[in-house]
Each structure stands twice: as C-alpha cells, then as structure tokens.
Enzyme design. Structure first.
Site, PDB file in Angstrom:
ATOM      1  N   ARG A  90       0.814  -1.204   0.000  1.00 59.32           N
ATOM      2  CA  ARG A  90       0.000   0.000   0.000  1.00 59.32           C
ATOM      3  C   ARG A  90       0.854   1.264   0.000  1.00 59.32           C
ATOM      4  O   ARG A  90       0.481   2.274  -0.569  1.00 59.32           O
ATOM      5  CB  ARG A  90      -0.896  -0.027   1.220  1.00 59.32           C
ATOM      6  CG  ARG A  90      -1.724   1.198   1.370  1.00 59.32           C
ATOM      7  CD  ARG A  90      -1.944   1.501   2.827  1.00 59.32           C
ATOM      8  NE  ARG A  90      -2.996   0.693   3.397  1.00 59.32           N
ATOM      9  CZ  ARG A  90      -3.217   0.661   4.724  1.00 59.32           C
ATOM     10  NH1 ARG A  90      -2.447   1.333   5.548  1.00 59.32           N
ATOM     11  NH2 ARG A  90      -4.189  -0.064   5.200  1.00 59.32           N
ATOM     12  N   TYR A  91       1.979   1.199   0.668  1.00 53.01           N
ATOM     13  CA  TYR A  91       2.858   2.367   0.781  1.00 53.01           C
ATOM     14  C   TYR A  91       4.067   2.167  -0.127  1.00 53.01           C
ATOM     15  O   TYR A  91       4.408   1.038  -0.477  1.00 53.01           O
ATOM     16  CB  TYR A  91       3.355   2.503   2.213  1.00 53.01           C
ATOM     17  CG  TYR A  91       2.301   2.848   3.237  1.00 53.01           C
ATOM     18  CD1 TYR A  91       1.714   4.112   3.263  1.00 53.01           C
ATOM     19  CD2 TYR A  91       1.911   1.927   4.197  1.00 53.01           C
ATOM     20  CE1 TYR A  91       0.772   4.441   4.225  1.00 53.01           C
ATOM     21  CE2 TYR A  91       0.964   2.249   5.169  1.00 53.01           C
ATOM     22  CZ  TYR A  91       0.402   3.513   5.175  1.00 53.01           C
ATOM     23  OH  TYR A  91      -0.521   3.832   6.124  1.00 53.01           O
ATOM     24  N   ARG A 105       7.232   0.033   1.973  1.00 46.75           N
ATOM     25  CA  ARG A 105       7.056  -1.072   2.913  1.00 46.75           C
ATOM     26  C   ARG A 105       5.857  -1.933   2.547  1.00 46.75           C
ATOM     27  O   ARG A 105       4.890  -1.443   1.967  1.00 46.75           O
ATOM     28  CB  ARG A 105       6.939  -0.558   4.350  1.00 46.75           C
ATOM     29  CG  ARG A 105       5.846   0.465   4.600  1.00 46.75           C
ATOM     30  CD  ARG A 105       6.249   1.344   5.784  1.00 46.75           C
ATOM     31  NE  ARG A 105       5.207   2.250   6.234  1.00 46.75           N
ATOM     32  CZ  ARG A 105       4.904   3.422   5.660  1.00 46.75           C
ATOM     33  NH1 ARG A 105       5.517   3.781   4.539  1.00 46.75           N
ATOM     34  NH2 ARG A 105       3.975   4.207   6.176  1.00 46.75           N
ATOM     35  N   CYS A 129      -4.268 -17.711  14.697  1.00 43.15           N
ATOM     36  CA  CYS A 129      -3.873 -16.911  15.860  1.00 43.15           C
ATOM     37  C   CYS A 129      -4.101 -17.761  17.102  1.00 43.15           C
ATOM     38  O   CYS A 129      -4.911 -18.683  17.084  1.00 43.15           O
ATOM     39  CB  CYS A 129      -4.709 -15.648  15.964  1.00 43.15           C
ATOM     40  SG  CYS A 129      -4.481 -14.563  14.551  1.00 43.15           S
ATOM     41  N   CYS A 181      -9.343 -12.742  18.256  1.00 45.16           N
ATOM     42  CA  CYS A 181      -9.881 -11.518  18.832  1.00 45.16           C
ATOM     43  C   CYS A 181     -11.173 -11.178  18.092  1.00 45.16           C
ATOM     44  O   CYS A 181     -11.214 -11.185  16.867  1.00 45.16           O
ATOM     45  CB  CYS A 181      -8.889 -10.376  18.657  1.00 45.16           C
ATOM     46  SG  CYS A 181      -7.239 -10.840  19.208  1.00 45.16           S
ATOM     47  N   CYS A 209     -11.028  -8.252  15.386  1.00 37.93           N
ATOM     48  CA  CYS A 209      -9.920  -8.317  14.425  1.00 37.93           C
ATOM     49  C   CYS A 209     -10.220  -7.610  13.106  1.00 37.93           C
ATOM     50  O   CYS A 209     -11.283  -7.769  12.536  1.00 37.93           O
ATOM     51  CB  CYS A 209      -9.589  -9.775  14.130  1.00 37.93           C
ATOM     52  SG  CYS A 209      -8.233  -9.940  12.974  1.00 37.93           S
ATOM     53  N   ARG A 269      -8.752  -8.294  10.345  1.00 37.20           N
ATOM     54  CA  ARG A 269      -8.730  -9.296   9.273  1.00 37.20           C
ATOM     55  C   ARG A 269      -9.723 -10.411   9.583  1.00 37.20           C
ATOM     56  O   ARG A 269      -9.506 -11.579   9.262  1.00 37.20           O
ATOM     57  CB  ARG A 269      -7.327  -9.875   9.079  1.00 37.20           C
ATOM     58  CG  ARG A 269      -6.307  -8.830   8.725  1.00 37.20           C
ATOM     59  CD  ARG A 269      -5.351  -9.228   7.599  1.00 37.20           C
ATOM     60  NE  ARG A 269      -4.545  -8.054   7.274  1.00 37.20           N
ATOM     61  CZ  ARG A 269      -3.364  -7.784   7.841  1.00 37.20           C
ATOM     62  NH1 ARG A 269      -2.826  -8.639   8.692  1.00 37.20           N
ATOM     63  NH2 ARG A 269      -2.715  -6.693   7.522  1.00 37.20           N
ATOM     64  N   ASP A 277     -11.199  -0.158  12.917  1.00 35.60           N
ATOM     65  CA  ASP A 277     -11.504  -0.128  11.489  1.00 35.60           C
ATOM     66  C   ASP A 277     -12.981  -0.441  11.268  1.00 35.60           C
ATOM     67  O   ASP A 277     -13.629  -1.045  12.127  1.00 35.60           O
ATOM     68  CB  ASP A 277     -10.632  -1.156  10.764  1.00 35.60           C
ATOM     69  CG  ASP A 277      -9.160  -0.762  10.799  1.00 35.60           C
ATOM     70  OD1 ASP A 277      -8.875   0.439  10.617  1.00 35.60           O
ATOM     71  OD2 ASP A 277      -8.308  -1.648  11.017  1.00 35.60           O
ATOM     72  N   ASP A 335      -6.944   4.223  10.185  1.00 34.12           N
ATOM     73  CA  ASP A 335      -6.555   3.624   8.916  1.00 34.12           C
ATOM     74  C   ASP A 335      -7.691   3.914   7.945  1.00 34.12           C
ATOM     75  O   ASP A 335      -8.806   3.420   8.122  1.00 34.12           O
ATOM     76  CB  ASP A 335      -6.346   2.108   9.100  1.00 34.12           C
ATOM     77  CG  ASP A 335      -5.220   1.605   8.230  1.00 34.12           C
ATOM     78  OD1 ASP A 335      -4.953   2.240   7.187  1.00 34.12           O
ATOM     79  OD2 ASP A 335      -4.616   0.573   8.578  1.00 34.12           O
ATOM     80  N   LYS A 371      -2.741   5.075   6.925  1.00 28.95           N
ATOM     81  CA  LYS A 371      -2.983   5.509   8.298  1.00 28.95           C
ATOM     82  C   LYS A 371      -2.739   7.007   8.398  1.00 28.95           C
ATOM     83  O   LYS A 371      -1.790   7.529   7.821  1.00 28.95           O
ATOM     84  CB  LYS A 371      -2.019   4.795   9.249  1.00 28.95           C
ATOM     85  CG  LYS A 371      -2.249   3.301   9.348  1.00 28.95           C
ATOM     86  CD  LYS A 371      -1.252   2.685  10.325  1.00 28.95           C
ATOM     87  CE  LYS A 371      -1.336   1.179  10.361  1.00 28.95           C
ATOM     88  NZ  LYS A 371      -0.999   0.506   9.081  1.00 28.95           N
TER      89      LYS A 371
HETATM   90  C1  LIG Z   1      -0.072  -0.367   8.937  1.00 35.64           C
HETATM   91  C2  LIG Z   1       0.454  -0.782   7.656  1.00 35.64           C
HETATM   92  C3  LIG Z   1       1.803  -0.600   7.334  1.00 35.64           C
HETATM   93  C4  LIG Z   1       2.811  -0.014   8.303  1.00 35.64           C
HETATM   94  O1  LIG Z   1       2.502   1.286   8.641  1.00 35.64           O
HETATM   95  P1  LIG Z   1       3.497   2.091   9.613  1.00 35.64           P
HETATM   96  O2  LIG Z   1       2.770   3.372   9.805  1.00 35.64           O
HETATM   97  O3  LIG Z   1       4.794   2.212   8.890  1.00 35.64           O
HETATM   98  O4  LIG Z   1       3.626   1.295  10.870  1.00 35.64           O
HETATM   99  C5  LIG Z   1       2.231  -0.972   6.085  1.00 35.64           C
HETATM  100  N1  LIG Z   1       1.388  -1.509   5.173  1.00 35.64           N
HETATM  101  C6  LIG Z   1       0.076  -1.688   5.448  1.00 35.64           C
HETATM  102  C7  LIG Z   1      -0.789  -2.285   4.415  1.00 35.64           C
HETATM  103  C8  LIG Z   1      -0.429  -1.348   6.702  1.00 35.64           C
HETATM  104  O5  LIG Z   1      -1.703  -1.561   6.989  1.00 35.64           O
HETATM  105  S1  SF4 Z   2      -6.183  -9.000  16.125  1.00 39.16           S
HETATM  106 FE1  SF4 Z   2      -6.646 -10.523  14.527  1.00 39.16          FE
HETATM  107  S2  SF4 Z   2      -4.654 -11.022  13.609  1.00 39.16           S
HETATM  108 FE2  SF4 Z   2      -4.249 -10.026  15.599  1.00 39.16          FE
HETATM  109  S3  SF4 Z   2      -4.070 -11.719  17.043  1.00 39.16           S
HETATM  110 FE3  SF4 Z   2      -6.183 -11.006  17.129  1.00 39.16          FE
HETATM  111  S4  SF4 Z   2      -7.268 -12.357  15.673  1.00 39.16           S
HETATM  112 FE4  SF4 Z   2      -5.077 -12.522  15.232  1.00 39.16          FE
END
Ligand SMILES: *Cc1c(COP(=O)(O)O)cnc(C)c1O
Ligand code: SF4
Length: 344
Positions: free
Chosen positions: A90-91, A94, A103, A107, A110, A112, A269, A306, A313
C-alpha cells in the site's frame, strides 16, 4: 510437541466448552462461531475474572458480530492492494507479508476478521511474495503479519527471515504478533536465539488492557528485549475494554515497565462484525488528551485512523481532520482527502 503447541491444543474452541466453565448459554454463540472461529488459550482464559470483563469481551463471541450489516469485510481494500497472494503493498517503501491465518486467540474485533482462522488469505508458500519483494528495490521495510507469524514453527520462520535477509534492499523486518499477550509460553529461549540472528528485527505486540500485563507476559517481552529486539505496542481503542482514559493511561505506563514502547492507538476499522467495538473519534481524542502532559512522553503513542479504501494511516492531529456533524474529512500523507463516517 512443545509446551506452547500443547497449550494450543488445550484451548477452548466451542461455546459448549465455555458454558461448562461460566454461566453462559452456548446456543446463541454457535452461529457466531460457525462464521468467525473462536479460540481461547488456557493462559488467556485464566485472565478472565467473570463474564463481560475486558478480557472476556476481547475473546468471547458476541451475537452482535452477526448483526453488523453496514460495514465491509475488507474496508482497507487489502485484497485489491495485494499484487501476489499473501502480500499487501500500500505504501511506497514497505509491505505487509501475511504469513499465517492462525492466531492463538481469535480476537473478536480483528481487522482481518474476514480471513483469520480460515485458509482463504494464506498462500501455501511465501515464494511468490519473496520474489516480488526481491524484484522491487524500493521496498526497505517488511512487516510479517497474519494471523500471527509466531504461530509458525521455528524452522519455517527461520527460513522465511533468512530469505528476506538475503535481499539487500530490505533494511528492516518487523513482526506483528499477539503471542506475548495470549500465548506467552510461545516465546521460548530457542525462538529468541533464532530471531536474534536476523537483526535489525522489531516486534510490535498488541496489549489492550492493563490486566494483560502479568508475570508471564512480562517474561515473554523480557526474553525478546534481552536479545536486543525493540518492542512496540499497537493498541486498538475498544468500547467496553479500554475506552476509559484512566485505563488507557495505566496500560501505557505499564507497557513501559515491561520495556514495550507504545507505538499506535488504532481507531477501530470499519470491519464487518466489529461495529459494537467502535467509539467516536472525539472519544479517542479525549483518551489522548488524558495522556499528554499527565504522564511520560515515552508512554504516548500516535492515535491513528486507517482510512477506508487503502488510503493509509493518518494521525488524528490538527489540520488532518475536519468535522461536519458525524462526517469527517481526513487528509492523508499524499494530500488526498477522504470522507469518513464517524459513529454517533
Ligand atoms: C499499517 C500498515 C503498514 C505499516 O505502517 P506504519 O505506519 O509504517 O507502521 C504498512 N502496510 C500496510 C498495508 C499497513 O496496513
Ligand atoms: S487482532 Fe486478529 S490477527 Fe491479531 S491476534 Fe487477534 S485475531 Fe489474530
């Protein structure tokens, strides 16, 4: 079998097991668990003082998960931003590498939720993703995420880290894990000896409540810190868990006592099945206001939203967020303004 693997086997995964332990009806939770899996490790279970407490709310399924029809399963557009399976780009500099869909504890909030505990978002191997990273010199930071990367066996994690370390332009690797909080016995001397060979390596963990800071989780963090791994923490602001400014302040202070530096407080989110955890953005601002000046600057993380649509973010800070009733206009690092619907 290692001790932590046995703990995973001894975790509770069904509402029936739960109702054997607490006065809670299993039937209303069965449908929830069919859709979104449940797992609570014996250790995390031991932190529950009674139904409805802060630990309970994080790990016990809630019928409200199935009553959230408005939010999207993938509001951050991670699937669209995935050029190869298991990788989110996305960025510019990174990427996130999704290395496991399992996991220790699932949670309930979560982000995801659409994929954890299922095989859907997990690539069989990371080969294609590694190839992608190797072919793009602009990628200097790789974040291992999931699911929980530390549920992989030591040797698989070792292979993966070695493969990343062979790529000259990958300057740093981060591991995002909740294992120190939910399965601290996973942080074994053998694991940290292996991790140590892959510096510069950072670990961001995920404590949400002061009662998660125990002798066991402190020991897990100490083992990581003792091999020179800087530890950060990403907290999610959760209604009924840590949305009390005094609770959040205590959490941030206690994190420092176990050598974990607060990094982010995340606004929830807009993920389907988690609406009952969302707090208004103004509330998050009030939580941050109760930190700055009142306690060590070291204890103050960035409060971030985010943005939907994979826009990144954004720190909630003056000039980035404009309010018009419950509609916010938020500007990201590229200067793009995104509409964001707050909770009332
Ligand atoms: C959160 C995230 C990152 C890392 O973000 P930082 O602000 O550098 O910690 C990188 N890629 C994705 C897709 C993210 O959701
Ligand atoms: S927040 Fe989601 S990815 Fe993170 S530990 Fe909990 S269930 Fe797993």
């Amino acid at each position: 079998m290692e001790i932590w693997e046995r703990s995973l086997e001894n975790s509770i995964t069904s509402p029936e097991e739960l109702s054997g332990l607490f006065r809670v009806a299993a039937a209303p939770l069965s449908g929830v668990v069919r859709r979104y899996p449940m797992r609570i490790t014996p250790y995390y279970l031991s932190l529950i003082t009674g139904p409805g407490d802060a630990i309970w709310r994080q790990c016990v399924p809630d019928p409200a998960e199935l009553e959230d029809f408005t939010q999207s399963p993938d509001p951050l557009d991670e699937e669209r931003l995935s050029p190869v399976p298991g990788l989110i780009h996305r960025y510019p500099d990174r990427v996130v590498l999704v290395v496991s869909s399992a996991c220790a504890v699932y949670c309930r909030f979560c982000m995801r939720k659409r994929g954890v505990g299922c095989n859907g978002i997990l690539a069989a191997s990371q080969e294609e993703a590694i190839g992608y990273i190797a072919s793009r010199p602009e990628i200097r930071d790789v974040i291992l995420s999931g699911g929980d990367p530390l549920l992989l066996p030591d040797d698989r994690l070792d292979d993966l880290l070695s493969a990343l370390r062979k790529i000259p332009h990958v300057e740093i690797v981060r591991i995002g894990t909740r294992v120190p909080v939910t399965l601290p016995e996973r942080i074994t001397p053998r694991l940290v000896r292996m991790l140590k060979r892959h510096h510069p390596l950072f670990v961001n963990t995920h404590f949400n409540h002061p009662s998660e800071i125990t002798a066991q989780s402190a020991k897990a963090c100490a083992r990581l810190a003792d091999v020179g791994i800087p530890l950060g923490n990403q907290t999610v602001l959760l209604k009924g868990v840590n949305d009390d400014p005094m609770v959040m302040r205590r959490l941030m202070q206690l994190l420092l006592t176990i050598r974990v530096r607060p990094y982010y407080i995340h606004q929830m989110d807009l993920v389907r099945g988690t609406a009952h955890f969302r707090t208004p953005v103004n509330h998050g601002v009030a939580v941050l206001d109760a930190l700055r000046g009142h306690t060590s600057g070291m204890a103050i993380p960035h409060y971030v939203i985010d943005l939907p649509g994979g826009k990144g973010k954004v720190e909630v800070a003056p000039g980035r967020v404009e309010r018009n009733g419950s509609r916010l206009s938020i500007t990201n690092y590229l200067g793009e303004t995104v509409e964001y619907l707050d909770v009332k």
